[in-house]
Design an enzyme around this catalytic site. Structure first.
Site, PDB file in Angstrom:
ATOM      1  N   GLY A  73      -2.916  -1.522  -6.814  1.00 17.28           N
ATOM      2  CA  GLY A  73      -3.200  -0.188  -6.288  1.00 17.28           C
ATOM      3  C   GLY A  73      -2.946   0.852  -7.361  1.00 17.28           C
ATOM      4  N   SER A  74      -2.421   1.991  -6.956  1.00 21.38           N
ATOM      5  CA  SER A  74      -2.196   3.105  -7.876  1.00 21.38           C
ATOM      6  C   SER A  74      -1.339   2.666  -9.069  1.00 21.38           C
ATOM      7  CB  SER A  74      -1.531   4.252  -7.103  1.00 21.38           C
ATOM      8  OG  SER A  74      -1.266   5.328  -7.954  1.00 21.38           O
ATOM      9  N   GLN A  78       6.963  -4.882   1.054  1.00 17.54           N
ATOM     10  CA  GLN A  78       7.608  -5.691   0.009  1.00 17.54           C
ATOM     11  C   GLN A  78       8.576  -6.735   0.538  1.00 17.54           C
ATOM     12  OE1 GLN A  78       9.251  -3.194  -3.067  1.00 17.54           O
ATOM     13  NE2 GLN A  78       7.279  -2.242  -3.536  1.00 17.54           N
ATOM     14  N   HIS A 113      10.185   1.520  -7.703  1.00 15.00           N
ATOM     15  CA  HIS A 113      10.922   2.416  -6.805  1.00 15.00           C
ATOM     16  C   HIS A 113      12.020   1.572  -6.167  1.00 15.00           C
ATOM     17  CE1 HIS A 113      11.980   5.437  -3.946  1.00 15.00           C
ATOM     18  NE2 HIS A 113      11.307   4.946  -2.924  1.00 15.00           N
ATOM     19  N   GLU A 136      -6.233  31.713  -2.345  1.00 16.64           N
ATOM     20  CA  GLU A 136      -4.921  32.299  -2.621  1.00 16.64           C
ATOM     21  C   GLU A 136      -3.771  31.328  -2.411  1.00 16.64           C
ATOM     22  OE1 GLU A 136      -4.134  34.958  -4.111  1.00 16.64           O
ATOM     23  OE2 GLU A 136      -6.215  35.597  -4.270  1.00 16.64           O
TER      24      GLU A 136
HETATM   25  P1  NAD Z   1      -0.797   1.198  -3.390  1.00 20.09           P
HETATM   26  O1  NAD Z   1      -0.833   1.389  -1.921  1.00 20.09           O
HETATM   27  O2  NAD Z   1      -1.600   2.106  -4.243  1.00 20.09           O
HETATM   28  O3  NAD Z   1      -1.243  -0.276  -3.773  1.00 20.09           O
HETATM   29  C1  NAD Z   1      -0.933  -1.394  -3.013  1.00 20.09           C
HETATM   30  C2  NAD Z   1      -1.520  -2.659  -3.596  1.00 20.09           C
HETATM   31  O4  NAD Z   1      -0.871  -3.764  -3.000  1.00 20.09           O
HETATM   32  C3  NAD Z   1      -3.008  -2.842  -3.349  1.00 20.09           C
HETATM   33  O5  NAD Z   1      -3.591  -3.423  -4.483  1.00 20.09           O
HETATM   34  C4  NAD Z   1      -3.034  -3.855  -2.217  1.00 20.09           C
HETATM   35  O6  NAD Z   1      -4.197  -4.620  -2.242  1.00 20.09           O
HETATM   36  C5  NAD Z   1      -1.829  -4.691  -2.591  1.00 20.09           C
HETATM   37  N1  NAD Z   1      -1.297  -5.463  -1.463  1.00 20.09           N
HETATM   38  C6  NAD Z   1      -1.073  -5.021  -0.203  1.00 20.09           C
HETATM   39  N2  NAD Z   1      -0.556  -6.000   0.533  1.00 20.09           N
HETATM   40  C7  NAD Z   1      -0.439  -7.087  -0.271  1.00 20.09           C
HETATM   41  C8  NAD Z   1       0.032  -8.414  -0.092  1.00 20.09           C
HETATM   42  N3  NAD Z   1       0.486  -8.836   1.085  1.00 20.09           N
HETATM   43  N4  NAD Z   1      -0.011  -9.260  -1.163  1.00 20.09           N
HETATM   44  C9  NAD Z   1      -0.449  -8.844  -2.368  1.00 20.09           C
HETATM   45  N5  NAD Z   1      -0.904  -7.601  -2.593  1.00 20.09           N
HETATM   46  C10 NAD Z   1      -0.904  -6.731  -1.558  1.00 20.09           C
HETATM   47  O7  NAD Z   1       0.761   1.213  -3.833  1.00 20.09           O
HETATM   48  P2  NAD Z   1       1.460   2.175  -4.897  1.00 20.09           P
HETATM   49  O8  NAD Z   1       1.404   3.590  -4.427  1.00 20.09           O
HETATM   50  O9  NAD Z   1       0.963   1.845  -6.257  1.00 20.09           O
HETATM   51  O10 NAD Z   1       3.001   1.732  -4.760  1.00 20.09           O
HETATM   52  C11 NAD Z   1       3.503   0.552  -5.343  1.00 20.09           C
HETATM   53  C12 NAD Z   1       4.967   0.767  -5.725  1.00 20.09           C
HETATM   54  O11 NAD Z   1       5.046   1.756  -6.743  1.00 20.09           O
HETATM   55  C13 NAD Z   1       5.836   1.271  -4.588  1.00 20.09           C
HETATM   56  O12 NAD Z   1       7.116   0.706  -4.748  1.00 20.09           O
HETATM   57  C14 NAD Z   1       5.900   2.763  -4.846  1.00 20.09           C
HETATM   58  O13 NAD Z   1       7.054   3.373  -4.303  1.00 20.09           O
HETATM   59  C15 NAD Z   1       5.937   2.779  -6.351  1.00 20.09           C
HETATM   60  N6  NAD Z   1       5.513   4.034  -6.982  1.00 20.09           N
HETATM   61  C16 NAD Z   1       4.274   4.523  -6.700  1.00 20.09           C
HETATM   62  C17 NAD Z   1       3.828   5.668  -7.334  1.00 20.09           C
HETATM   63  C18 NAD Z   1       2.395   6.115  -7.161  1.00 20.09           C
HETATM   64  O14 NAD Z   1       1.885   6.699  -8.086  1.00 20.09           O
HETATM   65  N7  NAD Z   1       1.710   5.866  -6.066  1.00 20.09           N
HETATM   66  C19 NAD Z   1       4.668   6.349  -8.239  1.00 20.09           C
HETATM   67  C20 NAD Z   1       5.933   5.809  -8.533  1.00 20.09           C
HETATM   68  C21 NAD Z   1       6.340   4.642  -7.887  1.00 20.09           C
END
Ligand code: NAD
Ligand code: MG
Length: 339
Positions: free
Chosen positions: A26-27, A86, A108, A227
Site C-alpha cells: 500500500g502507501s 497486523q 508504526h 479561504e
Molecule cells: P495501506 O492501507 O496503504 O496498505 C495496506 C497493504 O496491505 C495493501 O497492499 C493491502 O493489499 C495489504 N494487505 C491487506 N491485508 C493483507 C493481508 N492479510 N496479507 C497481506 N497483505 C495485506 O497501509 P499503510 O497506510 O501503508 O500502513 C502500513 C503501516 O505503515 C501501518 O503500520 C501504518 O501505521 C504505517 N505508516 C503509514 C504511513 C502512511 O503514509 N500511510 C505513514 C507512516 C507509517
C-alpha cells in the site's frame, strides 16, 4: 538534543546479505519495497493471493509471494499492512515462518506498544518509520532525496539490531534527510496525538468549522472553500519552509495582527483541555482499545463518520473548483492504478 544519523553513519553491508520481505504493497509498502530494491537490497513482497496489490507489485517489477512464503525466505520482515490487520496476520502467516535471529520491523509502534503482537524472545524487533506518507517517501527517493525517518529498537537478541535498523532506514532514503532514534512508546503516542489533535483531526475540523461559519453567514461556498481550505497549503508551505515566524514575515501586517490576536480565541482553553484529555486516552490505552473493538465490530462508527464527511458540501464545492485548476492534475503523488 536528539542524535541525528545520516548515510555516512550506517553500514549498508550488514543488510546486503539478507533477504527483506515487505509485507503489504500500500502507501508505505510500495515505497519501502521499491526504494530498498533500487538501493540494491534483495526484496520480496508478501501479499494475499488475488488481492488488488498483487498485480500492482508485479507490474512494478518486484517478486511477489504469499506472505508466509515470503517470510520463510527472508531474514528481515517489514510489516506494512494496516495496523488493525497486523495482529491476526502475524499470528497466522508471519510468526510460524520466522526463525530465531530473524528481524521483524514496523513503520508504526501501535501493535507492539499496546501488546497486540508479542514476538518470541529470539526475534529481533525494530522500527523504521518515515515521517511522511508513503507516496512522498517514494517521490523523494526518486529525486535522490529522502524523508526524515525514525528508528527504534524493541528487542535485540542478536546484538546488531540497531545496525540493521540504520541500514534499512538508509535503504528507504531516510539517511539523506536524517534518521532519529526514538522508542516504540514515544513514536506511538506522539504519532497518534499528532494525527488526532493537529494534523488530521484538528485541521479537518478547523477547515470545516471555518467553511460552515462563512456559508451559514450567507457567503458563497466557493469563497469559503478558497479561504478556509485551498489557501491552507500556501500558508503551510511557508511554515514548513521556515517556521511560524517565516510565515508571519510573508503575510500582510493586517493578517499577522489578526493571527496574533484571534488565533488564541479559536484554539482557547477548551481546545487545550481537549488535547490533554486526548493525550491521556492515548497514554492509558483507551484509544487503542476503542479502535481495536471498533474493528471487531466491523467499524460502525468509522463507516458512518467517513460517509458523513464525504457528503459534506465542502467536498462537492472542492471537486468543482479543483476541476478548474488544471495544474493539480499533473504529476500527482497518488495514482490509484499503480500505487
Ligand atoms: P495501506 O492501507 O496503504 O496498505 C495496506 C497493504 O496491505 C495493501 O497492499 C493491502 O493489499 C495489504 N494487505 C491487506 N491485508 C493483507 C493481508 N492479510 N496479507 C497481506 N497483505 C495485506 O497501509 P499503510 O497506510 O501503508 O500502513 C502500513 C503501516 O505503515 C501501518 O503500520 C501504518 O501505521 C504505517 N505508516 C503509514 C504511513 C502512511 O503514509 N500511510 C505513514 C507512516 C507509517
Ligand atoms: Mg525467515
Amino acid at each position: 538534543m536528539m542524535n541525528v544519523y545520516y548515510e555516512k553513519d550506517a553500514d549498508l553491508a550488514v543488510l546486503k546479505g539478507r533477504k527483506i520481505a515487505v509485507i503489504g504493497y500500500g502507501s508505505q509498502g510500495h515505497a519501502h519495497a521499491h526504494n530498498l530494491h533500487d538501493s540494491g537490497f534483495d526484496v520480496v513482497v508478501g501479499l494475499r493471493p488475488g488481492g488488488a496489490s498483487w498485480s500492482k507489485a508485479e507490474a512494478g517489477g518486484l517478486p511477489v509471494l504469499e506472505t508466509g512464503a515470503a517470510v520463510k525466505q527472508a531474514q528481515v520482515v517489514m510489516i506494512l499492512v494496516p495496523d488493525e490487520l497486523q495482529a491476526d496476520l502475524y499470528a497466522r502467516d508471519i510468526a510460524p515462518n520466522l526463525d530465531a535471529g530473524d528481524y521483524v520491523a514496523f513503520a508504526h509502534g501501535f501493535n507492539i506498544h499496546y501488546g497486540q503482537i508479542v514476538p518470541a524472545p529470539g526475534i529481533n524487533v525494530f522500527m523504521a518509520a518515515p515521517k511522511g506518507p508513503g507516496h512522498l517517501v517514494r517521490h523523494e527517493y526518486r529525486r535522490d532525496m529522502g524523508v526524515p525517518t525514525l528508528i527504534a529498537i524493541y528487542q535485540d537478541s542478536s546484538g546488531d539490531t540497531r545496525d540493521i535498523a540504520l541500514a534499512y532506514a538508509c535503504g528507504i532514503g531516510g539517511g539523506r534527510a536524517g534518521i532519529i532514534e526514538t522508542s516504540f512508546r514515544e513514536e506511538t503516542e506522539t504519532d497518534l496525538f499528532g494525527e488526532q489533535a493537529v494534523l488530521c483531526g484538528g485541521v479537518t475540523e478547523l477547515i470545516r468549522a471555518g467553511f460552515e461559519t462563512l456559508v451559514d453567514a450567507g457567503y458563497a461556498p466557493e469563497m469559503a472553500y478558497f479561504e478556509c481550505l485551498h489557501e491552507l497549503k500556501l500558508i503551510v508551505d511557508l511554515i514548513y519552509e521556515g517556521g511560524i515566524a517565516n510565515m508571519r514575515y510573508s503575510i500582510s501586517n493586517t493578517a499577522q495582527f489578526g493571527d496574533l490576536t484571534r488565533g488564541p480565541r479559536v484554539i482557547g482553553e477548551a481546545s487545550r483541555e481537549a488535547m490533554a484529555e486526548i493525550l491521556g486516552e492515548i497514554q492509558d490505552g483507551s484509544f487503542a482499545r476503542e479502535w481495536i473493538l471498533e474493528n471487531r465490530a466491523n467499524r460502525p462508527v468509522f463507516n458512518a463518520l467517513t460517509r458523513e464527511g464525504e457528503e459534506h458540501e465542502i467536498e462537492q464545492v472542492g471537486q468543482r473548483l479543483r476541476g478548474m485548476m488544471s495544474w493539480l492534475q499533473q504529476d500527482k503523488l497518488v495514482d490509484r492504478t499503480k500505487n
